[in-house]
Write a protein that holds these residues in place. Structure first.
Motif, PDB file in Angstrom:
ATOM      1  N   CYS B  56     102.457  85.615  76.038  1.00 48.65           N
ATOM      2  CA  CYS B  56     103.099  85.627  77.357  1.00 48.65           C
ATOM      3  C   CYS B  56     102.170  85.191  78.484  1.00 48.65           C
ATOM      4  O   CYS B  56     102.641  84.747  79.528  1.00 48.65           O
ATOM      5  CB  CYS B  56     103.651  87.012  77.668  1.00 48.65           C
ATOM      6  SG  CYS B  56     102.387  88.252  78.071  1.00 48.65           S
ATOM      7  N   CYS B  61     102.819  91.241  76.522  1.00 49.24           N
ATOM      8  CA  CYS B  61     103.075  91.225  75.070  1.00 49.24           C
ATOM      9  C   CYS B  61     101.948  91.871  74.263  1.00 49.24           C
ATOM     10  O   CYS B  61     102.142  92.265  73.129  1.00 49.24           O
ATOM     11  CB  CYS B  61     103.311  89.798  74.584  1.00 49.24           C
ATOM     12  SG  CYS B  61     101.805  88.804  74.471  1.00 49.24           S
ATOM     13  N   CYS B  64      97.214  89.308  73.017  1.00 46.51           N
ATOM     14  CA  CYS B  64      95.937  88.661  73.307  1.00 46.51           C
ATOM     15  C   CYS B  64      94.775  89.645  73.273  1.00 46.51           C
ATOM     16  O   CYS B  64      93.729  89.381  73.848  1.00 46.51           O
ATOM     17  CB  CYS B  64      96.005  87.986  74.668  1.00 46.51           C
ATOM     18  SG  CYS B  64      96.220  89.163  76.012  1.00 46.51           S
ATOM     19  N   CYS B  77      94.406  87.674  78.645  1.00 44.75           N
ATOM     20  CA  CYS B  77      95.100  86.935  79.706  1.00 44.75           C
ATOM     21  C   CYS B  77      94.908  87.577  81.069  1.00 44.75           C
ATOM     22  O   CYS B  77      95.119  86.932  82.084  1.00 44.75           O
ATOM     23  CB  CYS B  77      96.585  86.792  79.379  1.00 44.75           C
ATOM     24  SG  CYS B  77      97.498  88.341  79.421  1.00 44.75           S
TER      25      CYS B  77
HETATM   26  S1  FES Z   1      99.510  90.276  77.163  1.00 47.51           S
HETATM   27 FE1  FES Z   1     100.692  88.611  76.462  1.00 47.51          FE
HETATM   28  S2  FES Z   1      99.182  87.098  76.283  1.00 47.51           S
HETATM   29 FE2  FES Z   1      98.090  88.686  77.187  1.00 47.51          FE
END
Ligand code: FES
Ligand code: FAD
Lengths: 466, 100
Positions: B56, B61, B64, B77
């Motif tokens: 995302c 999400c 990452c 992210c």
């Molecule tokens: S929380 Fe979704 S890519 Fe970082």
């Protein structure tokens, strides 16, 4: 010492609210997890790393003005402040700079915005598969793009990022449009309402025109999407009326609409209602955004999808109501000042209804079709696992969660939640409103003991503490 | 293939991605350092140990999650690169999770 008002989220909704509060002498504490104010649409608009930000569109440039006004408003803005608890008692906890902070508020305004609707197709967990919103974020914040990507799905935000890529000279492998043919027929009767704000409509149409002019492959009426690849994405397979197609690409961006980010409002325990037009849960609110907890208001896409302009209208309305509750203005003044935004919101709602119907996502893309497609990305629970749980007697989202662990991972159901509610509704043959959603609790993110042990309180500046 | 469109000459910082030195503009996200270096796997899935990557890019999400300077479960992210930062793929599985 409590703040008069704490705002969570500095997108269009939160910034507009802060400006209205400032006009009446209230200086809010504003918490946002991003590095700079702006929210999704105006992300990094005030400090774009791009050589020429005008390629992102006139809306984006206009955002820079809003951010400038907001920054000058005197709001106590805290960047990289990730809120993970909002209590009915007015206490708010957030992580920042490796530590934990607590603030207290008389009035709370939540503007957490939207997140993208999951598209659980086979292979959607492979590295290289991202959302179209992710492409936006990477472009705006870091000027990072994926060369030769395929974009698949439906809706204005998908077309917008494709157009932005093309303007920047970034190669796009294909646009795979999943908008069902039938949607055009169903949306037609709503066109008159949308024409009340013609500029919105022409903006959307010109994007599609621009993409066609650019000459990239555009596939319409696509269905049965599947990401190719074993250990990472290698392409996309799908079916159009002309037959099966395959496009090679090492990045696949998916998108079919946005839904309110539910975790904060859910954990707080305010009421939500299922909205069958937007196919998502809305926060139950009065026309000023006041939730079922009187001192908690919600504005912008975090309450219901209204878009950037609607989010600003809602932010201002919520601010007026909070000013009234704080005794800064009387009801008559509130109602007088609210008139223009209430009228504008009505008009925008006409456009929204049309867009919602035209780009309503395919039912077959909202829930997995293959038993081994994952629903819960964190705990790796597939459609088959969930069906087994349902057959074993788990008939609501919470029962299914305890039985299968679906929704128990770090994302706390943000991805699987809408899928699970829809699946149970299908299996029970009942509306989603009957099935409900996960019961959620704080904290809304992963926390380390180290973070928790470094604890601070944030107080209002002394001159305004009453 | 990810690439940067920056044409200015931003100050750069040097980070280590899975032990390999990578130079990225200061202030960019940790995820952008991974993307630009081509090492896009952020973590191993908890059960199957399959490769996962950012999905995302906006913090919702949790795909990452990486290890940054020895601290696990950091969202690549949302975090920003700083000079000398050590970023490594996270390999926490069901068994190791309980300790966190
Ligand atoms: S929380 Fe979704 S890519 Fe970082
Ligand atoms: C990924 C994505 C990209 C989008 N791109 C566009 C676009 O380019 N053009 C367009 O017209 N519309 C876009 N939209 C739609 C967009 O939601 C609205 O147009 C508009 O930005 C809504 O404004 P808002 O103020 O309600 O929320 P947002 O603009 O989403 O602002 C919400 C803010 O809250 C912050 N926040 C959320 N949760 C927390 C938390 N727990 N702690 C601290 N801060 C938090 C976020 O950092 C964000 O800054 C996008 C939506 C998404 C999900």
């Amino acid at each position: 010492m409590a703040h008069d008002c704490v705002i969570v989220g500095a997108g269009p909704a939160g910034m507009a609210a802060a400006l209205t509060l400032a006009d009446h002498g209230v200086r809010p504490l504003v918490l946002d997890r991003a590095a700079r104010p702006g929210g999704q649409i105006y992300r990094a608009a005030s400090a774009s790393p791009l050589p020429d930000r005008s390629v992102l569109g006139a809306d984006y440039a206009a955002g820079a003005e809003l951010i400038t006004a907001y920054t000058a408003s005197g709001a106590d803005h805290r960047a990289e402040a990730d809120v993970w608890h909002v209590g009915a008692d007015g206490k708010i906890l957030f992580s920042t700079d490796g530590g934990t902070c607590q603030a207290e508020a008389r009035e709370i305004l939540l503007c957490p915005g939207a997140l993208e609707r999951p598209m659980p197709i086979p292979g959607w967990t492979l590295p290289g598969v991202m959302t179209a919103g992710a492409a936006q974020v990477m472009l705006k914040s870091d000027a990072v793009v994926a060369e030769g990507a395929v974009f698949a799905g439906s809706g204005p935000l998908l077309y917008l990022i494709v157009a932005q890529y093309l303007r920047l000279g970034v190669k796009v492998a294909a646009l795979v449009d999943t908008t069902p043919r039938d949607n055009y027929l169903r949306a037609a009767p709503l066109l008159a309402g949308a024409l009340r704000v013609p500029s919105m409509l022409t903006k959307g149409l010109s994007l599609l025109h621009e993409i066609r002019q650019a000459g990239i492959p555009v596939f319409r009426w696509a269905s049965d999407l599947q990401v190719l690849g074993q250990d990472r994405a290698r392409g996309l397979r799908f079916v159009t009326p002309k037959g099966a197609q395959e496009i090679a690409a090492d990045t696949v961006f998916l998108h079919h609409g946005v839904t309110p980010n539910p975790n904060m409002t859910r954990a707080l325990g305010v009421q939500h209602d299922w909205n069958p037009d937007q196919l998502c849960w809305h926060v139950r609110r009065d026309p000023f955004g006041q939730s079922t907890l009187a001192h908690v208001s919600v504005a912008g896409d975090g309450g219901a999808i209204v878009g950037a302009e609607g989010a600003q209208c809602e932010g201002r309305l919520a601010a007026l109501n909070m000013l009234c509750r704080l005794g800064r203005i009387d009801r008559a003044t509130r109602d007088h000042l609210a008139r223009a935004d209430l009228t504008r919101l009505k008009r925008l709602a006409g456009v929204r209804r049309f867009i919602d119907r035209l780009y309503r996502p395919q039912a077959a893309l909202r829930v997995p079709q293959c038993p081994d497609t994952l629903v819960c990305r964190c705990e790796e629970r597939s459609l088959g696992d969930l069906r087994a749980g349902f057959d074993a007697g788990a008939r609501d989202p919470n029962a299914l969660k305890s039985l299968t662990r679906c929704g128990m991972g770090p994302c706390q159901g943000r991805q699987c939640g809408p899928i699970v509610s829809q699946l149970l509704a299908d299996w029970r043959d009942e509306p989603v409103s009957e099935v409900g959603y996960y019961r959620l609790r704080s904290p809304q993110r992963l926390l380390s003991l180290q973070e928790l042990s470094r604890f601070n309180r944030v107080h209002p500046a002394p001159e305004e503490a009453q | 293939m990810f690439r940067s469109l920056r044409t200015d000459a931003p100050a750069r910082v040097r980070v280590l991605v899975n032990g390999h030195p990578v130079e990225v503009p200061a202030g960019q996200s940790v995820w952008s350092a991974l993307a630009l270096s081509g090492q896009i796997t952020t973590r191993k899935a908890a059960l199957s140990a399959q490769d996962r990557s950012a999905y995302c890019a906006m913090g919702v999400c949790f795909e990452c999650l990486v290890d940054i300077d020895g601290l696990p479960n950091q969202q690549a992210c949302l975090r920003r690169v700083t000079e000398g930062m050590q970023i490594t793929m996270q390999t926490i599985t069901e068994d190791t999770k309980a300790e966190l």
